[in-house]
Design a protein around this motif. Structure first.
Motif, short mmCIF file in Angstrom:
data_model
loop_
_atom_site.label_atom_id
_atom_site.label_comp_id
_atom_site.label_asym_id
_atom_site.label_seq_id
_atom_site.Cartn_x
_atom_site.Cartn_y
_atom_site.Cartn_z
N PHE A 45 71.48 42.88 116.49
CA PHE A 45 70.06 42.97 116.84
C PHE A 45 69.33 41.68 116.48
CE2 PHE A 45 65.64 43.82 115.71
CZ PHE A 45 65.18 44.52 116.83
N SER A 46 69.52 41.22 115.25
CA SER A 46 68.76 40.07 114.75
C SER A 46 69.40 38.73 115.09
CB SER A 46 68.61 40.18 113.22
OG SER A 46 68.00 41.39 112.85
N GLY A 47 70.69 38.75 115.41
CA GLY A 47 71.43 37.51 115.56
C GLY A 47 71.98 37.08 114.21
N SER A 48 73.11 36.40 114.22
CA SER A 48 73.73 35.99 112.96
C SER A 48 74.69 34.84 113.21
CB SER A 48 74.48 37.17 112.32
OG SER A 48 75.60 37.53 113.11
N GLU A 49 75.19 34.28 112.12
CA GLU A 49 76.24 33.28 112.19
C GLU A 49 77.46 33.81 111.48
OE1 GLU A 49 75.07 29.48 110.72
OE2 GLU A 49 73.82 29.02 112.46
N GLU A 50 78.61 33.77 112.14
CA GLU A 50 79.86 34.23 111.57
C GLU A 50 80.84 33.07 111.53
OE1 GLU A 50 80.05 37.34 110.50
OE2 GLU A 50 78.10 37.92 111.33
#
Length: 301
Positions: free
Chosen positions: A157-162
């Protein structure tokens, strides 16, 4: 690396039905959800572990492989399926004259089915250059590789970095806000020999929210006095808790809508539907009991 049995992780038997597995997952996901355990690294680790187990056992094909081969049937990070040299498939010449179909079976047995597995959950790294040179190829292959990357509903939903590892190289993957389950990401030139890394995003089910289209659904407990007299309750959303006003005389099971609090879409965000669970007191003080008896007398009069 020691792996926990996925059935033990979810607390179900190996003969558990699809419904049993989903029910167990939802219960555990609620219990260990990061929102309910802020700052608890142990709970966060347990939540991811539960998600990994559910991702395998809820998929019929993955579960079949797991039942047959255990964790060896799941592709670890860095173990990839590929499109062959320069994306054009393997020939017998690539393997010193050995029939390439034999290696197709070999790769399938070693790595599992195409693109199955994922990056969360750990595992070893397989260096394709070393593997090929050991087979007598002796040259660098341009290899497009595929894998799955699991993210939580909140991360999608929020966006992320993996961060993932391919051939021992750490790569940062940026997950755009509003990413859907099944979305594909391409990391150009980051695969073996300059090939591409193709990722399928798998969004783990959340114990708190259900997503359908652009709309989210959640539930919240409402005390009986608030339902009868009106009042307010706190409701979780993907952006944080908000206050929901409850009208006087609200009945249990009613659904209320919070406009624009759903999943982002091209034409705007969807809505959040809140199911109201009426909560009756299980224990009454002497004064509360007397008041309920007075209320009953008034209703019977």
């Amino acid at each position: 690396m020691a792996y926990k049995d996925y059935y033990d992780v979810l607390g179900v038997t190996r003969s558990a039905s699809e419904g049993d597995i989903k029910s167990a997952y939802r219960k555990l996901a609620k219990q260990y959800h990061p929102d309910k355990n802020p700052g608890d690294d142990k709970a966060a680790g347990r939540f991811k572990e539960i998600g990994e187990a559910y991702a395998v056992l809820s998929d019929a094909e993955k579960r079949k492989l797991y039942d047959q081969y255990g964790h060896a049937g799941q592709v670890p990070p860095g173990a990839w399926s590929g499109a062959g040299p320069a994306g054009g498939g393997f020939s017998s010449a690539d393997f010193g004259g050995v029939d390439a179909s034999q290696f197709s079976d070999f790769f399938q047995g070693l790595f599992g089915q195409q693109g199955r597995g994922g990056f969360r959950g750990g595992g070893g790294q397989v260096n394709l250059d070393d593997l090929m040179s050991g087979m007598g190829g002796g040259r660098r292959f341009v290899q497009n590789v595929e894998g799955e990357l699991q993210v939580t509903l909140q991360e999608a939903f929020s966006g992320s970095e993996e961060v993932i590892q391919v051939e021992g190289k750490r790569l940062t993957v940026r997950i755009p806000a509003g990413t859907r389950d099944g979305a594909r990401l391409r990391l150009a030139g980051q695969g073996p020999g300059g090939g591409d890394v193709l990722l399928t995003i798998r969004v783990l089910e959340d114990g708190k929210f259900d997503l359908e289209g652009n709309d989210l659904t959640t539930s919240v407990d409402v005390p009986v006095d608030v339902a009868a007299l009106g009042g307010s309750v706190r409701v979780p959303t993907m952006k944080g808790d908000v206050t929901l006003n409850i009208p006087q005389g609200t009945s249990g099971g009613r659904r209320m809508r919070l406009k624009g609090q759903g999943w982002p879409g091209k034409s705007g965000a969807g809505d959040l539907y809140v199911k109201l669970n009426l909560v009756l007191p299980t224990q009454l003080s002497a004064e509360e009991k007397q008041l309920y008896e007075q209320l009953r007398s008034l209703r019977q009069a």
